[in-house]
Design a protein around this motif. Structure first.
Motif, PDB file in Angstrom:
ATOM      1  N   PRO A 253      -1.077   6.867   7.519  1.00 42.55           N
ATOM      2  CA  PRO A 253      -1.578   5.647   7.986  1.00 42.55           C
ATOM      3  C   PRO A 253      -0.928   4.662   9.065  1.00 42.55           C
ATOM      4  N   VAL A 254       0.434   5.068   9.204  1.00 42.03           N
ATOM      5  CA  VAL A 254       1.129   4.230  10.243  1.00 42.03           C
ATOM      6  C   VAL A 254       1.897   5.391  11.105  1.00 42.03           C
ATOM      7  N   LEU A 255       1.873   5.141  12.304  1.00 41.14           N
ATOM      8  CA  LEU A 255       2.754   5.945  13.065  1.00 41.14           C
ATOM      9  C   LEU A 255       3.652   5.016  13.828  1.00 41.14           C
ATOM     10  N   ALA A 256       4.901   4.950  13.255  1.00 38.26           N
ATOM     11  CA  ALA A 256       5.855   3.824  13.888  1.00 38.26           C
ATOM     12  C   ALA A 256       6.419   4.209  15.190  1.00 38.26           C
ATOM     13  N   LEU A 257       6.489   3.486  16.138  1.00 36.96           N
ATOM     14  CA  LEU A 257       7.033   3.573  17.301  1.00 36.96           C
ATOM     15  C   LEU A 257       8.471   4.160  17.253  1.00 36.96           C
ATOM     16  N   SER A 258       9.414   3.201  16.469  1.00 39.02           N
ATOM     17  CA  SER A 258      10.796   3.704  16.308  1.00 39.02           C
ATOM     18  C   SER A 258      10.784   5.213  15.952  1.00 39.02           C
ATOM     19  N   VAL A 259       9.981   5.584  15.032  1.00 30.42           N
ATOM     20  CA  VAL A 259      10.226   6.993  14.553  1.00 30.42           C
ATOM     21  C   VAL A 259       9.803   7.888  15.683  1.00 30.42           C
ATOM     22  N   ILE A 260       8.854   7.804  16.080  1.00 34.84           N
ATOM     23  CA  ILE A 260       8.269   8.887  17.060  1.00 34.84           C
ATOM     24  C   ILE A 260       9.086   8.935  18.386  1.00 34.84           C
ATOM     25  N   ALA A 261       9.869   7.610  18.759  1.00 35.72           N
ATOM     26  CA  ALA A 261      10.538   7.691  19.925  1.00 35.72           C
ATOM     27  C   ALA A 261      11.941   8.452  19.681  1.00 35.72           C
ATOM     28  N   THR A 262      12.390   8.172  18.425  1.00 35.02           N
ATOM     29  CA  THR A 262      13.550   8.896  17.865  1.00 35.02           C
ATOM     30  C   THR A 262      13.317  10.520  17.834  1.00 35.02           C
ATOM     31  N   TYR A 263      12.213  10.731  17.509  1.00 35.30           N
ATOM     32  CA  TYR A 263      11.603  12.256  17.456  1.00 35.30           C
ATOM     33  C   TYR A 263      12.036  13.036  18.890  1.00 35.30           C
ATOM     34  N   PHE A 264      11.727  11.984  19.857  1.00 27.93           N
ATOM     35  CA  PHE A 264      11.802  12.787  21.110  1.00 27.93           C
ATOM     36  C   PHE A 264      12.978  12.350  21.973  1.00 27.93           C
ATOM     37  N   GLY A 265      14.006  11.840  21.137  1.00 30.19           N
ATOM     38  CA  GLY A 265      15.258  11.403  21.745  1.00 30.19           C
ATOM     39  C   GLY A 265      15.274  10.461  22.801  1.00 30.19           C
ATOM     40  N   LEU A 266      14.228   9.523  22.522  1.00 31.52           N
ATOM     41  CA  LEU A 266      14.247   8.506  23.556  1.00 31.52           C
ATOM     42  C   LEU A 266      14.214   6.980  22.979  1.00 31.52           C
TER      43      LEU A 266
END
Length: 356
Positions: A253-266
């Motif tokens: 339901p939610v794609l958190a910017l903090s989570v996806i940025a961390t996934y990419f190491g950014l």
């Protein structure tokens, strides 16, 4: 695979299907003609390293189910599976020192073993809960889920003994005609028609030791699985990596910017800037992926509109209807009824129309 489709981007470790041929043969069925029709090399099913289209693997299981007229085909294939056939993941599962380690390993690496759109592990005061689902493009998945849960329950039963019946299982699949065999092979506590697949473990059993555990081997296999997962996206362009990430998790339901940025190491700021460099935002990419998937599912599947809505991460059918109307200028029902014209439909938004 000569006829690649977008659903073939989602893959599984080929070895998880290694028992299918042997189990089908017990019914007198040779799967080679089915594999040929699905463009699967049967040899790959015995590989520790190969990957297969998850969609085609699911369709292979569904075809076997129809031919055998056995709704529990996937479930029953688990006992003939040779442990370790899924490579590093399989050996990691066998070597887990405790149930807690196995639960964490399952949650961490299930998205690699068979690419999921959602996979989460939560701990609370009473239990640990692993819940997951697959991309909405993987339509025929009931037998695959049955098989995978049965394979994991083999390990949990080996570790837990009678305590295995304290585990609670929830399945997305419709209620089978004979639920008794599911309760016999999985756990006494099985529910069907759930929003997500899930396994719940009471806290009191989490620290139970594995008599065959090997902490050093477990750590090595954990590292190997992480390396294999990260290698998959190394050569992709950044935008395509983001698209692939979102496609795998489109049901959240939610794609958190903090989570996806961390996934990419950014950092969040750097992640946003890299997308801005190609004229996109995270919401833009997610919106485009939902648009593509909705068109495919409405015109090429028999899933209900509400099922498609929830598989795409919408909270209610009304929100999905508004998006479809924004994209295509028609309701989901009208888009589905106009299948022949639907593939020619262009996005309604001028912004989307201008993008490649």
């Amino acid at each position: 695979m000569s006829n690649q489709t977008v659903s073939d981007e989602l893959t599984a470790v080929a070895g998880v299907g290694s028992a299918i041929a042997r189990h089908a043969l017990s019914y007198g069925i040779d799967i080679e003609p089915i594999c040929k029709a699905l463009d699967i090399d049967p040899v790959d099913l015995q590989s520790l390293t190969a990957r297969l289209s998850l969609d085609r693997l699911c369709r292979l299981l569904e075809a076997c189910t129809l031919l055998t007229n056995d709704e529990a085909f996937g479930l029953k294939s688990a006992p003939v599976f040779v442990l370790g056939s899924s490579g590093a993941y399989g050996y990691g599962v066998m070597a887990a020192p405790t149930v807690r380690h196995l639960v964490q390993f399952f949650s961490d690496h299930m998205p690699y073993v068979s690419q999921t759109s959602y996979c989460r592990l939560e701990f609370n005061d009473t239990e640990a809960v692993v819940s997951w689902s697959f991309s909405p493009l993987i339509v025929k998945r009931d037998q695959y889920v049955d098989m995978m849960i049965a394979l994991h329950m083999r390990h949990f039963r080996r570790m837990l003994g009678d305590d295995a019946d304290a585990v609670t299982i929830g399945l997305e699949r419709p209620r089978p005609k004979n639920p008794a065999i599911f309760r016999e092979r999985l756990s006494r506590h099985v529910s069907f028609n759930m929003r997500l697949n899930s396994i719940r473990f009471p806290n009191r059993i989490l620290d139970k030791a594995n008599a065959n555990g090997d902490e050093n081997l477990f750590k090595l296999m954990d590292m190997q699985c992480r390396t294999l997962a990260s290698d998959e996206a190394m050569d992709e362009e950044f935008l395509e990596q983001v698209r692939r990430y979102i496609r795998k998790r489109i049901g959240e339901p939610v794609l958190a910017l903090s989570v996806i940025a961390t996934y990419f190491g950014l950092s969040e700021r750097t992640f946003q800037r890299r997308l801005a460099d190609v004229g996109m935002t995270l919401n833009d990419v997610r919106d485009e992926e939902r648009r593509h998937l909705s068109l495919t599912l409405l015109t090429q599947s028999d899933l209900s509109i509400s099922a498609i809505c929830y598989r795409l991460g919408y909270s209610a059918p009304s929100a999905f209807t508004r998006s479809v109307h924004r994209w295509f200028g028609v309701s989901p029902k009208n888009l589905r009824n106009g299948t022949n014209e639907a593939t020619e439909v262009e996005p309604k938004d001028e912004l989307l129309r201008q993008r490649p």
